[in-house]
Every structure is written in C-alpha cells, then in structure tokens.
Design a protein around this motif. Structure first.
Motif, mmCIF file in Angstrom:
data_model
loop_
_atom_site.group_PDB
_atom_site.id
_atom_site.type_symbol
_atom_site.label_atom_id
_atom_site.label_comp_id
_atom_site.label_asym_id
_atom_site.label_seq_id
_atom_site.Cartn_x
_atom_site.Cartn_y
_atom_site.Cartn_z
ATOM 1 N N LYS A 9 0.844 -1.188 0.000
ATOM 2 C CA LYS A 9 0.000 0.000 0.000
ATOM 3 C C LYS A 9 0.885 1.245 0.000
ATOM 4 O O LYS A 9 1.981 1.229 0.537
ATOM 5 C CB LYS A 9 -0.886 0.039 1.248
ATOM 6 C CG LYS A 9 -1.915 -1.079 1.304
ATOM 7 C CD LYS A 9 -2.827 -0.901 2.500
ATOM 8 C CE LYS A 9 -3.842 -2.016 2.599
ATOM 9 N NZ LYS A 9 -4.709 -2.150 1.451
ATOM 10 N N LYS B 111 -6.902 8.776 5.601
ATOM 11 C CA LYS B 111 -5.826 9.513 4.930
ATOM 12 C C LYS B 111 -5.683 10.944 5.429
ATOM 13 O O LYS B 111 -4.614 11.527 5.359
ATOM 14 C CB LYS B 111 -6.022 9.480 3.418
ATOM 15 C CG LYS B 111 -7.266 10.168 2.936
ATOM 16 C CD LYS B 111 -7.425 10.053 1.428
ATOM 17 C CE LYS B 111 -8.734 10.648 1.009
ATOM 18 N NZ LYS B 111 -9.592 9.703 0.358
ATOM 19 N N GLN C 175 -2.854 5.806 1.978
ATOM 20 C CA GLN C 175 -3.081 7.052 1.245
ATOM 21 C C GLN C 175 -4.436 7.088 0.557
ATOM 22 O O GLN C 175 -4.949 8.160 0.245
ATOM 23 C CB GLN C 175 -1.980 7.276 0.198
ATOM 24 C CG GLN C 175 -0.665 7.673 0.784
ATOM 25 C CD GLN C 175 0.378 8.021 -0.271
ATOM 26 O OE1 GLN C 175 0.076 8.178 -1.451
ATOM 27 N NE2 GLN C 175 1.620 8.149 0.164
ATOM 28 N N GLU C 176 -5.017 5.917 0.314
ATOM 29 C CA GLU C 176 -6.324 5.845 -0.338
ATOM 30 C C GLU C 176 -7.411 5.363 0.628
ATOM 31 O O GLU C 176 -8.524 5.060 0.206
ATOM 32 C CB GLU C 176 -6.243 4.916 -1.548
ATOM 33 C CG GLU C 176 -5.291 5.421 -2.600
ATOM 34 C CD GLU C 176 -5.123 4.459 -3.765
ATOM 35 O OE1 GLU C 176 -5.861 3.458 -3.849
ATOM 36 O OE2 GLU C 176 -4.244 4.723 -4.599
#
Length: 187
Positions: free
Chosen positions: A74, A167, A162-163
């Motif tokens: 990730k 986040k 991050q997604e």
C-alpha cells in the motif's frame, strides 16, 4: 521479507531494523529514561517512560516508510512515532488504537533478554531486538501481560493508507513529522 495480503491481520518481520540502529537508539533511550520526568498517566500502560513524536523515532518513521509500503503493498502516509521503555511490573491493557494508527508496527529495540510477547488478537508474537510486528492498530486489539524483566524498549511507528478512510490523519494532523503545530504557532 514477504508481501502482506489484502486480508492480513498481523505479520512478524525479523530484522526490521538493523542491530546498529537498535544499539544506537537503545543508548539514546537509556539516557532519556535516566532523566525522564515523562512518566505521565496513560490509560493503557502503567510503569514506563514514553515520548510522542521524538525526533529520533520520527526519523525512523520516515526511514521505514518504503519498507512498510513494500510489506503492506500500500502507499502510506506517515502519521507519528512513539517510543516506550517498559520497566519491571509494566503491562499493556488490551486496547485498539486511534485513527492515526491504521497500520502500525512495534519494534523491539532492546531489553534484558526476558521473553515478553505482544498479544495481537489471541496470538502471542515473540521478538528479539530488531524484530517488528506489523498489525492493524485501529482494528486489532493488542496487549502485553505483566513484565518480569528490568526493561524493554519498543518503538511504535504509525501509518495510514493514502487511499483509505484515515488519509486525513497524515502526520497525525500536524504540519509535518518531527514538529508540533505549536512549533509553527498553529493551535
């Protein structure tokens, strides 16, 4: 070093940090512990010395980001680091972490050689200096039983996907790692 599947719950990684980094940090932690007045009340742990966002561990947080991305498959944002020196009689109450701890790693830095596993869910993970356990801090409960040794030092590194849904917790909502918002005059 393996890749974590999408459905991973926990992963033991041997030699996450080199022996040299652990030795250097151990000396640093012992010096900080000797003069520490930072033994404030903590709802999940009793006897300890701890530091949030310490400059040394914030550097390790950034240094370890690529490795963590490889292991989790990730793209991650760093949130914050924390370190603790546990002493005789310490324990860690079973708990789950806050949003900034979506993906967490606890690294065994040093200790007096007593086995003292971290318990994630119902499984015990035994580590030696340099080893780490990666887990979903927000989702998985974790704890430690009463410590019978003299000391054990752990570094905790926290990241968010991050997604993912957390986040917005990049840098633990600070302006950057290694600083507090007060350093910039921000409340």
């Amino acid at each position: 070093m393996g890749t974590i599947r999408e459905d991973f719950r926990c992963l033991l990684v041997e030699n996450f940090l080199s022996v040299d980094i652990c030795r250097i940090f151990s000396n640093y932690a012992i010096m900080r512990h000797r003069v520490s007045k930072n033994n404030e009340s903590d709802p999940v742990v009793n006897i300890h010395t701890s530091y949030y966002g310490d400059k040394f561990t914030e550097a390790i947080l950034l240094y370890s980001k690529d490795k963590m991305e490889e292991l989790t498959n990730k793209k991650l944002f760093p949130t914050y680091s924390y370190w603790r020196m546990y002493t005789y009689g310490s324990y860690l109450k079973e708990h789950k972490d806050r949003n900034s701890c979506e993906i967490s790693v606890t690294i065994h830095v040093d200790g007096d050689k007593h086995d003292w596993p971290i318990i994630v869910g119902n499984k015990e993970y035994f580590t030696k200096p340099g080893d780490a356990v990666i887990y979903l801090g927000k989702e998985d409960s974790h704890s430690r039983k009463k410590f019978e040794g003299d000391f054990q030092t752990q570094i905790f590194l926290h990241y968010v996907d991050q997604e993912g849904p957390y986040k917005d917790f990049v840098y633990d909502k600070r302006i950057d790692v290694g600083v507090s918002n007060a350093d910039y005059g921000v409340k």
